[in-house]
Design a protein around this motif. Structure first.
Motif, mmCIF file in Angstrom:
data_model
loop_
_atom_site.group_PDB
_atom_site.id
_atom_site.type_symbol
_atom_site.label_atom_id
_atom_site.label_comp_id
_atom_site.label_asym_id
_atom_site.label_seq_id
_atom_site.Cartn_x
_atom_site.Cartn_y
_atom_site.Cartn_z
ATOM 1 N N VAL A 1 65.929 6.131 -99.080
ATOM 2 C CA VAL A 1 65.254 4.913 -98.514
ATOM 3 C C VAL A 1 66.638 4.089 -98.483
ATOM 4 N N ALA A 2 67.535 4.039 -99.348
ATOM 5 C CA ALA A 2 68.871 3.222 -99.210
ATOM 6 C C ALA A 2 69.784 3.477 -97.759
ATOM 7 N N GLY A 3 69.710 4.887 -97.653
ATOM 8 C CA GLY A 3 70.515 5.259 -96.393
ATOM 9 C C GLY A 3 69.865 4.947 -95.219
ATOM 10 N N TYR A 4 68.250 4.976 -95.192
ATOM 11 C CA TYR A 4 67.498 4.764 -93.961
ATOM 12 C C TYR A 4 67.556 3.370 -93.546
ATOM 13 N N VAL A 5 67.325 2.604 -94.898
ATOM 14 C CA VAL A 5 67.193 1.084 -94.544
ATOM 15 C C VAL A 5 68.598 0.662 -94.117
ATOM 16 N N GLY A 6 69.609 1.072 -94.431
ATOM 17 C CA GLY A 6 70.693 0.793 -94.109
ATOM 18 C C GLY A 6 71.077 0.909 -92.677
ATOM 19 N N MET A 7 70.544 2.090 -92.329
ATOM 20 C CA MET A 7 70.710 2.452 -90.766
ATOM 21 C C MET A 7 69.825 1.638 -89.749
ATOM 22 N N GLU A 8 68.757 1.273 -90.216
ATOM 23 C CA GLU A 8 67.722 0.645 -89.531
ATOM 24 C C GLU A 8 68.219 -0.915 -89.217
ATOM 25 N N ILE A 9 68.774 -1.396 -90.559
ATOM 26 C CA ILE A 9 69.326 -2.786 -90.095
ATOM 27 C C ILE A 9 70.444 -2.666 -89.257
ATOM 28 N N SER A 10 71.332 -1.802 -89.359
ATOM 29 C CA SER A 10 72.612 -1.564 -88.601
ATOM 30 C C SER A 10 72.262 -1.454 -86.997
ATOM 31 N N VAL A 11 71.502 -0.563 -86.724
ATOM 32 C CA VAL A 11 71.040 -0.443 -85.242
ATOM 33 C C VAL A 11 70.441 -1.540 -84.721
ATOM 34 N N ARG A 12 70.012 -2.463 -85.459
ATOM 35 C CA ARG A 12 69.135 -3.667 -84.902
ATOM 36 C C ARG A 12 70.204 -4.793 -84.799
ATOM 37 N N ALA A 13 71.320 -5.008 -85.755
ATOM 38 C CA ALA A 13 72.067 -5.953 -85.899
ATOM 39 C C ALA A 13 73.409 -5.752 -84.915
ATOM 40 N N ASN A 14 73.568 -4.597 -84.488
ATOM 41 C CA ASN A 14 74.836 -4.366 -83.465
ATOM 42 C C ASN A 14 74.599 -5.264 -82.251
ATOM 43 N N VAL A 15 73.610 -5.189 -81.729
ATOM 44 C CA VAL A 15 73.383 -5.917 -80.245
ATOM 45 C C VAL A 15 73.361 -7.455 -80.590
ATOM 46 N N ARG A 16 72.793 -7.979 -81.551
ATOM 47 C CA ARG A 16 72.733 -9.328 -82.151
ATOM 48 C C ARG A 16 74.262 -9.792 -82.469
ATOM 49 N N THR A 17 75.019 -8.857 -82.950
ATOM 50 C CA THR A 17 76.557 -9.243 -83.074
ATOM 51 C C THR A 17 77.044 -9.556 -81.892
ATOM 52 N N ALA A 18 76.901 -8.676 -80.985
ATOM 53 C CA ALA A 18 77.595 -8.559 -79.634
ATOM 54 C C ALA A 18 77.123 -10.095 -79.069
ATOM 55 N N GLU A 19 76.058 -10.202 -79.205
ATOM 56 C CA GLU A 19 75.309 -11.430 -78.564
ATOM 57 C C GLU A 19 76.110 -12.860 -79.070
ATOM 58 N N ALA A 20 76.235 -12.886 -80.616
ATOM 59 C CA ALA A 20 76.651 -13.853 -81.154
ATOM 60 C C ALA A 20 77.929 -14.102 -80.908
ATOM 61 N N ALA A 21 78.847 -12.986 -80.697
ATOM 62 C CA ALA A 21 80.158 -13.008 -80.364
ATOM 63 C C ALA A 21 80.343 -13.738 -78.934
ATOM 64 N N ARG A 22 79.404 -13.732 -78.211
ATOM 65 C CA ARG A 22 79.492 -14.746 -76.765
ATOM 66 C C ARG A 22 79.884 -16.364 -77.334
ATOM 67 N N GLY A 23 79.205 -16.486 -78.318
ATOM 68 C CA GLY A 23 79.371 -18.024 -78.555
ATOM 69 C C GLY A 23 80.591 -18.075 -79.442
ATOM 70 N N SER A 24 81.056 -17.274 -80.505
ATOM 71 C CA SER A 24 82.333 -17.925 -81.231
ATOM 72 C C SER A 24 82.666 -16.444 -82.054
ATOM 73 N N LEU A 25 83.600 -16.602 -82.521
ATOM 74 C CA LEU A 25 84.177 -15.453 -83.269
ATOM 75 C C LEU A 25 83.534 -15.390 -84.730
ATOM 76 N N GLN A 26 83.332 -16.841 -85.398
ATOM 77 C CA GLN A 26 82.542 -16.930 -86.556
ATOM 78 C C GLN A 26 81.031 -16.377 -86.486
ATOM 79 N N GLY A 27 80.555 -16.800 -85.157
ATOM 80 C CA GLY A 27 79.016 -16.267 -84.972
ATOM 81 C C GLY A 27 79.055 -14.681 -85.228
ATOM 82 N N GLY A 28 79.980 -14.056 -84.568
ATOM 83 C CA GLY A 28 79.916 -12.438 -84.572
ATOM 84 C C GLY A 28 80.245 -11.931 -86.099
ATOM 85 N N LEU A 29 81.018 -12.863 -86.654
ATOM 86 C CA LEU A 29 81.705 -12.377 -88.051
ATOM 87 C C LEU A 29 79.961 -12.648 -89.051
#
Length: 724
Positions: A89-117
């Protein structure tokens, strides 16, 4: 049981933090349609791989559970199943969050470095807190049930065997997840680099490369899911086996023993709270230093842990200056103290009395080891320091000199961590014997929530950069994601160094438990562990061999799987010239499927090696020379695995990280920059270093512990386990 209830409450708080923060991350914008399509392809590939991997692991798990039930009983079988399921479960949940956060991190980086971080680190913190929360809840929950509901004494054999089986379940899943994910990620990465960067001359995350989606999938199933399962296992093993060591070695009334065994639980609990507080301190300062921002969170967690651990020890033990009892390594010679332990058997143990304050200082040593390992690993893998710069400089004169210098750095990198661990073992042992070493390891692992957060941040930023490249986002966005990714490469290396250092301390505790179990279960058997015994030498040699053989299997698996990727990418380029022209879409799914099948196939035999080896060594030597020599060879084998595995794992992970960052250092414009001859040599070095740092090296960590745990379970089974 109030102490145990507090630990369970802290574990629940970590899970609630994960749920609440997940909702925050998933509410964030996910970019345009193109970005979402790329992210969906990564999600689909990651789910397909983990689904197939877990189905394969489940078959092995069911077989092991069937074997455990008649040999160790229902309680141990249930403990094994809980450990295995929660590790998955720990591994699966970690993967599930990671694959959903990656695109949101790229989008947040449009606004600022702090947003992406912020977006990337929050997603990593979800994984970190769930690893710590689920691990602590599993241990505390089983302990609570056995003592408060089933009515067992805190040090009864049923409790000891159930906690050991819980650790075994977590370890078994971890080694499959770590190795399988490592094979997948590095086969895809190496294959993509060899054909894309070297042969076709296209950028790393160019959408024309058929292996690029597989590469991004690999970041999640290897560095995120694999590391989450790995540190979940390390967390459970360390805290659980600390409790087991207390039960085996400490003579005390049941109420006092209960408080002492609950201390590791409450230490883990209060450090979850400090880790949660630390996550809110990750902010960029005036210098816009990303690593500095991440270290704010880490150091906040570590510094707050000092008073928190003191409070936990005072609350659990009361008077910290009161003498608790005798404990230590078994010592057949010299002065010994015979202790009537809670398990009802007599065992001679080294007469080391300790106080609660001694245990507190042991835990401070553990925190110091954490800080030292973080700094040392960053030194050997960071682009600002001599080791990485020396490899980059060696790349100027060619591929061969790059490889030579990289190997030299990988060997050199073992020295400082070893000295730190040696000092920590001696100091904590002088304070409180083997119990002191166990508590040092417990404090080290108590910060796992924050450390996993730093690690899981890495694959998210790596994927975010890939999505920004493939979606052709503006240059300033890619510049921000590159900056985030460069730091993520170092944080992943730091986490691996931390995991390996903790494994070394945990393995020493496991070996202490083995020698104690041996005296408790077979009090009439004389076992000679001296070096004049040839079977001890045999055991040492076989144990030292295992990490090398295991590493060879892992490296070979990556090479074979990467070869399949290279052939597929070449075939797609040859069959469809429109791919390179940018008018045709590569068959990403075909490459993902090739890597998936290869990784699942290749992970089976190496993963079973540490499970079957202890059993085989014991029975072969016993058949040749008798039971006492079988136990002597098995114990020596465990020491051989610990010593050899520590050096193999550190050299591979630090050396591989240094190779990788030497390439990034050149890509930043040094020694000719991208496309130069130095860069081509650095790509070769990185190709060698990738399976070093992400497949073979990290997988040695669970391999060390699972070998020791199997030996403990074997002793219990031979002594007539099967408590219901």
């Amino acid at each position: 049981m109030t102490i145990v209830y507090l630990a369970m409450a802290c574990a629940a708080l970590a899970v609630l933090y994960g749920i609440f923060t997940s909702m925050q991350v998933l509410r964030a914008p996910a970019g345009d349609t193109r970005m979402q399509d790329i992210a969906a392809a990564i999600q689909e590939g990651a789910k397909a791989y983990l689904g197939r991997q877990y189905r394969t692991i489940a078959i092995v798990g069911v077989i092991v559970a069937i074997i455990l039930f008649p040999t160790l009983g229902a309680l141990s079988t249930v403990g094994f199943v809980i450990g295995a399921v929660l590790s998955g479960v720990a591994g699966y949940v970690g993967m599930e969050i990671s694959v959903r956060a990656n695109v949101r991190t790229a989008e947040a980086a449009r606004g600022s470095l702090q947003g992406g971080l912020t977006m990337a680190f929050r997603s990593g913190a979800i994984t970190g807190m769930l690893v710590a929360g689920l691990g602590l809840f599993a241990i505390a929950g089983i302990f609570w049930y056995l003592v408060a509901i089933a009515g067992h004494g805190p040090g009864d054999r049923e409790v000891v065997e159930a906690l050991t089986a819980l650790a075994f379940g977590a370890s078994l899943i971890s080694i499959f997840a770590r190795l399988g994910g490592g094979i997948f990620t590095k086969a895809a990465d190496v294959g993509a680099d060899l054909v894309g960067k070297v042969e076709a001359g296209i950028p790393e995350d160019d959408p024309r490369n058929p292996a690029v989606i597989a590469d991004n999938v690999g970041d999640n199933v290897g560095d995120c899911a694999g590391m989450a399962a790995d540190l979940f296992e390390t967390y459970v093993v360390t805290i659980g086996l600390t409790m087991v060591s207390i039960a085996l070695l400490v003579q005390a009334p049941p109420a006092e023993l209960l408080r002492l065994m609950a201390l590791p639980l409450v230490v883990g609990g209060v450090c979850i709270i400090t880790s949660i507080l630390g996550t809110y301190m990750v902010r960029l300062g005036k210098g816009q230093s990303i690593m500095g921002a991440l270290y704010k969170g880490f150091w906040t967690t570590a510094l707050l842990a000092v008073p928190a651990i003191y409070f936990a020890a005072s609350w659990a033990l009361g008077d910290l200056n009161a003498v608790i009892g005798g404990a230590g390594f078994l010592d057949p010679g010299g002065d010994t103290l015979t202790v009537e332990g809670a398990m009802g058997a007599q065992a001679p143990v080294a007469g080391t009395a300790f106080t609660g304050m001694d245990l507190f200082w042991c835990m401070m040593i553990g925190l110091g080891v954490t800080a030292a390992l973080v700094w040392i690993t960053e030194y050997y893998t960071g682009t600002a320091y001599r080791p990485v710069k020396s490899i980059a400089r060696a790349s100027v004169t060619g591929h061969g000199t790059n490889v030579i210098q990289g190997l030299a750095i990988s060997l050199e990198s073992t020295a400082l961590p070893t000295l730190v661990i040696v000092v920590a073992v001696v100091a904590s042992y002088q304070l409180a014997g083997i119990i002191g070493v166990a508590f040092a390891a417990t404090a080290l692992l108590a910060l796992a929530g924050m450390v996993v957060a730093l690690d899981a941040y890495g694959p998210v930023t790596d994927n975010a950069g890939g999505i920004a490249e493939m979606a052709q986002l503006p240059d300033e966005v890619r510049h921000r994601t590159d900056a985030l990714d460069a730091v993520g490469n170092t944080t992943k290396a730091v986490t691996k160094g931390y995991a390996i250092g903790s494994a070394a301390l945990a393995a020493l505790v496991l070996f202490g438990a083995y020698t104690t179990d041996l005296r408790l279960f077979f009090p009439d058997l004389t076992v000679d562990f001296s070096l004049s015994n040839p079977y001890v030498i045999v055991g040492l040699l076989l144990g030292a061999l295992l990490p090398y053989l295991f590493g060879a299997f892992g490296m070979t698996a990556v090479g074979r799987a990467a070869g399949s990727v290279v052939e597929d990418v070449r075939a797609q380029f040859a069959a469809d010239p429109g791919i390179m022209a940018g008018t045709s879409r590569p068959q990403y799914g075909r490459t993902v499927d090739i890597v998936t099948r290869a990784a699942i196939r290749e992970m089976i035999i190496p993963s079973l090696l540490p499970v079957l080896s202890p059993v085989a060594v014991y029975y072969i030597v016993m058949w040749v020379a008798g039971q006492a020599q079988g136990f002597a060879a098995l114990g020596a084998m465990l020491l051989g695995v610990i010593v050899s595995g520590l050096f193999v794992a550190i050299s591979m992970t630090s050396g591989g990280g240094a190779w990788d960052n030497a390439k990034k250092y050149i890509e930043d414009g040094n020694h000719g920059g991208k496309g130069s001859e130095a860069h081509k040599a650095a790509v070769t070095g990185d190709t060698v270093g990738d399976p070093y740092k992400d497949t073979a090296g990290p997988a040695v960590n669970p391999m060390i512990k699972i070998t020791n745990i199997v030996a403990l379970l074997l002793l219990a089974a031979l002594a007539g386990g099967g408590a219901a």
